[in-house]
Design a protein around this motif. Structure first.
Motif, PDB file in Angstrom:
ATOM      1  N   GLY A 103      -1.283 -10.772  -3.934  1.00 34.27           N
ATOM      2  CA  GLY A 103      -1.558 -10.903  -5.361  1.00 34.27           C
ATOM      3  C   GLY A 103      -2.711 -10.020  -5.797  1.00 34.27           C
ATOM      4  N   TRP A 104      -3.733  -9.917  -4.964  1.00 36.19           N
ATOM      5  CA  TRP A 104      -4.904  -9.082  -5.273  1.00 36.19           C
ATOM      6  C   TRP A 104      -4.510  -7.613  -5.440  1.00 36.19           C
ATOM      7  CZ3 TRP A 104      -9.982  -9.335  -6.500  1.00 36.19           C
ATOM      8  CH2 TRP A 104     -10.801  -8.247  -6.212  1.00 36.19           C
ATOM      9  N   ILE A 105      -3.749  -7.070  -4.487  1.00 37.77           N
ATOM     10  CA  ILE A 105      -3.399  -5.654  -4.575  1.00 37.77           C
ATOM     11  C   ILE A 105      -2.343  -5.393  -5.646  1.00 37.77           C
ATOM     12  CG2 ILE A 105      -4.030  -5.242  -2.173  1.00 37.77           C
ATOM     13  CD1 ILE A 105      -1.064  -5.105  -1.491  1.00 37.77           C
ATOM     14  N   SER A 106      -1.605  -6.444  -6.069  1.00 42.00           N
ATOM     15  CA  SER A 106      -0.617  -6.245  -7.136  1.00 42.00           C
ATOM     16  C   SER A 106      -1.285  -5.829  -8.438  1.00 42.00           C
ATOM     17  CB  SER A 106       0.197  -7.525  -7.355  1.00 42.00           C
ATOM     18  OG  SER A 106      -0.567  -8.515  -8.039  1.00 42.00           O
ATOM     19  N   SER A 107      -2.585  -6.105  -8.567  1.00 40.44           N
ATOM     20  CA  SER A 107      -3.338  -5.716  -9.750  1.00 40.44           C
ATOM     21  C   SER A 107      -4.065  -4.394  -9.565  1.00 40.44           C
ATOM     22  CB  SER A 107      -4.362  -6.811 -10.096  1.00 40.44           C
ATOM     23  OG  SER A 107      -3.715  -8.023 -10.405  1.00 40.44           O
ATOM     24  N   GLY A 108      -3.752  -3.665  -8.512  1.00 38.26           N
ATOM     25  CA  GLY A 108      -4.328  -2.342  -8.328  1.00 38.26           C
ATOM     26  C   GLY A 108      -5.613  -2.312  -7.529  1.00 38.26           C
ATOM     27  N   ARG A 109      -5.993  -3.474  -6.940  1.00 37.81           N
ATOM     28  CA  ARG A 109      -7.211  -3.514  -6.129  1.00 37.81           C
ATOM     29  C   ARG A 109      -6.878  -3.288  -4.652  1.00 37.81           C
ATOM     30  NH1 ARG A 109      -9.073  -7.991  -9.351  1.00 37.81           N
ATOM     31  NH2 ARG A 109      -7.168  -9.121  -8.851  1.00 37.81           N
ATOM     32  N   ARG A 110      -7.914  -3.021  -3.855  1.00 35.45           N
ATOM     33  CA  ARG A 110      -7.725  -2.740  -2.435  1.00 35.45           C
ATOM     34  C   ARG A 110      -8.293  -3.868  -1.593  1.00 35.45           C
ATOM     35  NH1 ARG A 110      -6.521   2.865  -1.821  1.00 35.45           N
ATOM     36  NH2 ARG A 110      -6.606   3.868  -3.868  1.00 35.45           N
ATOM     37  N   GLY A 111      -7.663  -4.110  -0.436  1.00 34.05           N
ATOM     38  CA  GLY A 111      -8.140  -5.188   0.397  1.00 34.05           C
ATOM     39  C   GLY A 111      -7.556  -5.145   1.787  1.00 34.05           C
ATOM     40  N   VAL A 112      -8.007  -6.087   2.620  1.00 35.82           N
ATOM     41  CA  VAL A 112      -7.548  -6.157   4.003  1.00 35.82           C
ATOM     42  C   VAL A 112      -7.594  -7.605   4.473  1.00 35.82           C
ATOM     43  CG1 VAL A 112      -9.877  -5.736   4.929  1.00 35.82           C
ATOM     44  CG2 VAL A 112      -7.869  -5.208   6.339  1.00 35.82           C
ATOM     45  N   LEU A 113      -6.638  -7.966   5.308  1.00 41.58           N
ATOM     46  CA  LEU A 113      -6.622  -9.256   5.982  1.00 41.58           C
ATOM     47  C   LEU A 113      -7.032  -9.008   7.426  1.00 41.58           C
ATOM     48  CD1 LEU A 113      -3.713 -11.856   5.743  1.00 41.58           C
ATOM     49  CD2 LEU A 113      -5.173 -11.642   7.744  1.00 41.58           C
ATOM     50  N   VAL A 114      -8.096  -9.677   7.860  1.00 44.00           N
ATOM     51  CA  VAL A 114      -8.606  -9.533   9.227  1.00 44.00           C
ATOM     52  C   VAL A 114      -8.277 -10.804   9.996  1.00 44.00           C
ATOM     53  CG1 VAL A 114     -10.618  -9.080  10.663  1.00 44.00           C
ATOM     54  CG2 VAL A 114     -10.492  -8.100   8.353  1.00 44.00           C
ATOM     55  N   SER A 115      -7.553 -10.665  11.099  1.00 39.52           N
ATOM     56  CA  SER A 115      -7.164 -11.850  11.860  1.00 39.52           C
ATOM     57  C   SER A 115      -6.962 -11.479  13.316  1.00 39.52           C
ATOM     58  CB  SER A 115      -5.890 -12.467  11.274  1.00 39.52           C
ATOM     59  OG  SER A 115      -5.588 -13.701  11.897  1.00 39.52           O
ATOM     60  N   TYR A 116      -6.443 -12.440  14.082  1.00 37.34           N
ATOM     61  CA  TYR A 116      -6.081 -12.202  15.476  1.00 37.34           C
ATOM     62  C   TYR A 116      -4.635 -11.727  15.539  1.00 37.34           C
ATOM     63  CZ  TYR A 116     -10.079 -15.161  16.889  1.00 37.34           C
ATOM     64  OH  TYR A 116     -11.317 -15.713  17.086  1.00 37.34           O
ATOM     65  N   ASN A 145      -2.980  -4.077   3.910  1.00 38.20           N
ATOM     66  CA  ASN A 145      -3.637  -3.718   5.164  1.00 38.20           C
ATOM     67  C   ASN A 145      -3.949  -4.944   6.001  1.00 38.20           C
ATOM     68  OD1 ASN A 145      -3.988  -0.817   4.515  1.00 38.20           O
ATOM     69  ND2 ASN A 145      -5.309  -1.633   2.888  1.00 38.20           N
ATOM     70  N   LEU A 146      -3.651  -4.856   7.299  1.00 38.40           N
ATOM     71  CA  LEU A 146      -4.008  -5.894   8.256  1.00 38.40           C
ATOM     72  C   LEU A 146      -4.801  -5.264   9.388  1.00 38.40           C
ATOM     73  CD1 LEU A 146      -1.354  -7.070   6.824  1.00 38.40           C
ATOM     74  CD2 LEU A 146      -1.132  -8.462   8.876  1.00 38.40           C
ATOM     75  N   LEU A 147      -5.956  -5.844   9.689  1.00 37.19           N
ATOM     76  CA  LEU A 147      -6.743  -5.467  10.862  1.00 37.19           C
ATOM     77  C   LEU A 147      -6.651  -6.618  11.845  1.00 37.19           C
ATOM     78  CD1 LEU A 147      -8.775  -3.792  12.482  1.00 37.19           C
ATOM     79  CD2 LEU A 147     -10.595  -4.818  11.095  1.00 37.19           C
TER      80      LEU A 147
END
Length: 680
Positions: free
Chosen positions: A412-425, A455-457
């Protein structure tokens, strides 16, 4: 407004019934005949009246807001696509993307005839049409998605329409509670409680009104229940009031939900061929599936359509008239095509070699993007474990222990044109497979390639607790889709991890899965790092002979890099062969260039891997993923990678089990270079 709301609801519901059942006479200008009815009706009816009701009131309320404020509707159930198509035809948005479906009688006729196989649109919710921002193929994600869409956008209230069946999914159930972890995200869910999911009674539907309110309260939400049975003026007024009050509360920072309590399939046939339909699971799909050949059903269909009084809504050419025309003029279909935030400069590129440890290098990249603005990190409760503990408490970091919810927030965040990442195992990431595949399908349909990447790290490969924390299945599954938007990044050391993460965060139109170890202390020469970033791979001179190789070892990941670095001198000495080592950053370079944008051409295969060399690929993930990419393109090749161990064991024992130690590499390399075909 009440007359307009009723007209808009009746029109959308009428058009939806038309799409489900009619090949002709869509405006009911003459008695219904056999050849007017589709030979086979297909689609979903049960969710139509309630979804159409919620949307009608939401967009009319949105039209009354002042500047700088917006209500953004989001449809949760993919099966509500017929409602979305109906509204898109009514508003003219459908004709804007598919001109053949003009807002007139001809356009409606073509739309009904083509449904459910509408040209490149199908019958499920679609991102090109109003209220279709959330991927509809993975049930349960709309509430989390809406929180991400609303996050940090002043004046925006997102209104997801969530079915009572959706509330039984883990993602929706966790999303109610997880909202406590977000500040600045105004979401007003309309929970469509029609009592039944596809096959049986819903759990929420079995609750009393008091229990629904108590359920919401226990999760930290204020609940309002509005009952609708027959679309009376009083019912319209009650829902309008509840929506208005709740929207104001949400805009002021409260968590409020409206429960629309109605009957499954209301306004449709009560019974068909002696079988009860109204208020049962039988209303889920089209109830009149034999109306073409069954005169009694055809009569029911005609009466059903006439009950919406289409002559009050449309003229002879299908143009809206009266209250419907007024409603369409005053309604506001806000979308999330832009967050209304200023465009920020991207951070300076990572300086290779500036940091050696995972937490320092990755943390620096994330802080750089946060400083540039419009950036978020989403993570389960493992930031400290992932050496990123100093980021906890930052306003741009959100933690909650529910990966599926985090994926919804990020989407939902990137659907508005913003950038982000999910950091997990990496071990937990397979939980996200269905959601990411749904995201890929949704983005493919959106016809928009410029949105920021998902993006996923992922860390944790090589944990000491390897039995429970080793599972590379997400990357394997995504590579199997052969979707060209997928990129699987496997940097060989921390410096390359930081640079690859920075590039991924600056990219658009992709799903980047970056797998990296948080423990690795290997530092490789950086002379080829730029080529690895640009092309996805490079020959590592410090481990390679200058002459054409007899054996090429392809390294994909940090643990393989450590193992190969240690083994190459032994292999060279024991096997007496020329060796080349190629570092792969982007796994998709091993794929067919006809499918993968970065896939190696035949000329490049010879350049990087050698014209006659045997090839050994050493990967972090499943060998099957590499075999799928290679698809028989190489003549003499073997792959070493992850296999499920029989039980818990030390890292050294695991390396021996998988053949990722010097002895194991020597065995496989020896078989390759001594095969008869290797001498040809």
């Amino acid at each position: 407004m009440l007359n307009r709301a009723d007209a808009l609801w009746r029109a959308a519901t009428y058009v939806a019934v038309v799409l489900l059942h009619l090949d002709d006479n869509q405006l009911l200008t003459e008695p219904l005949q056999t050849d007017h009815v589709k030979p086979r009706s297909a689609g979903h009816w049960g969710t139509v009246p309630g979804t159409a009701w919620a949307l009608a009131h939401t967009v009319l309320a949105a039209g009354e807001l002042g500047p700088g404020r917006e209500l953004v509707p989001v449809i949760g159930a993919g099966h509500a696509g017929v409602v979305q198509l109906a509204y898109a035809w009514l508003t003219g948005e459908l004709a804007a993307v598919r001109p053949q479906y003009s807002r007139d009688a001809t356009g409606l006729r073509w739309l009904a005839r083509n449904f459910p196989d509408v040209d490149v649109l199908g019958s499920e919710t679609h991102p090109l049409l109003p209220a279709g921002a959330a991927p509809g193929g993975c049930l349960g994600g709309a509430l989390a998605f809406s929180h991400g869409m609303a996050l940090d956008v002043p004046g925006r209230v997102v209104v997801p329409i969530v079915g009572d069946g959706e509330c039984e999914t883990p993602t929706t159930a966790a999303s109610w509670l997880a909202a406590r972890a977000l500040q600045g995200s105004a979401v007003l869910p309309i929970v469509h409680v029609n009592g039944f999911r596809m096959g049986d009674r819903s759990l929420l539907g079995a609750m009393s009104d008091a229990e629904l309110v108590a359920y919401a309260a226990g999760l930290g939400w204020r609940g309002r229940v509005v009952r609708v049975t027959s679309a009376t003026v009083d019912e319209h007024q009650a829902f309008r009031d509840a929506l208005a009050v709740s929207a104001h509360e949400v805009a002021e920072g409260s968590r409020t939900a409206v429960f629309l309590r109605c009957v499954k399939g209301w306004s449709g046939p009560e019974a068909v061929d002696g079988r009860q339909v109204l208020g049962t699971a039988a209303a889920h799909k089209t109830p009149l599936d034999g109306a073409r050949g069954n005169e009694a059903q055809r009569g029911q269909l005609e009466r059903w359509l006439a009950s919406y009084q289409p002559a009050e809504l449309f003229d002879h050419d299908g143009q809206p008239i009266g209250a419907l025309a007024e409603a369409l003029e005053s309604a506001a279909w806000h979308c999330a095509a832009g967050p209304g935030l200023p465009t920020r400069e991207r951070p300076k590129p990572v300086v290779l070699g500036s940091a050696a440890r995972f937490g320092e290098a990755v943390g620096s990249v994330l802080r750089g993007h946060a400083t540039a603005g419009d950036f978020r990190v989403f993570s389960p409760d493992e930031l400290s474990s992932n050496r990123l503990g100093p980021l906890r408490g930052e306003s741009w970091v959100s933690e909650v222990l529910a990966e599926e919810v985090l994926l919804g927030w990020l989407s939902g965040w990137i659907s508005s044109g913003r950038r982000g990442v999910l950091v997990s195992y990496e071990a937990f990431a397979p939980l996200l497979t269905a959601g990411i595949v749904g995201h890929l399908k949704h983005r493919r349909l959106a016809e928009e390639k410029a949105f920021p990447s998902l993006n996923l790290l992922l860390t944790s490969y090589g944990w000491h607790n390897v039995f429970t924390h080793g599972d590379p299945s997400l990357a394997t599954a995504l590579l199997a889709t052969e979707d060209p938007a997928v990129t699987v990044l496997v940097p060989a050391d921390t410096q390359r991890t930081a640079a690859a993460l920075d590039a991924a965060l600056n990219s658009t139109g992709r799903v980047n899965v970056l797998v990296a170890g948080k423990y690795t202390e290997l530092r490789l020469p950086l002379e080829t790092a730029e080529e690895e970033l640009a092309r996805g791979l490079a020959i590592w001179p410090h481990l390679s002979d200058e002459e054409d190789p007899d054996l090429t070892i392809v390294v994909a990941g940090d643990l393989p890099a450590e193992a190969v670095t240690a083994a190459v001198p032994v292999l060279r000495d024991r096997l007496g062969c020329r060796i080349r080592v190629v570092g792969v950053l982007d796994l998709t370079v091993l794929g067919d260039p006809g499918r993968w944008p970065k896939g190696l051409t035949d000329v490049e295969v010879d350049h990087y891997l050698g014209e006659r060399s045997a090839v050994l690929v050493v990967t972090l993930g499943h060998p099957a993923a590499v075999w799928g990419l290679l698809a028989g393109r190489l003549r003499l090749v073997d792959v070493l990678g992850w296999r499920e161990p029989p039980g818990p064991m030390s890292q050294d024992a695991l390396a021996r089990e998988l053949g990722l130690d010097t002895a194991g590499l020597l065995r496989v390399a020896g078989r390759l270079v001594t095969r008869p075909e290797a001498a040809r």
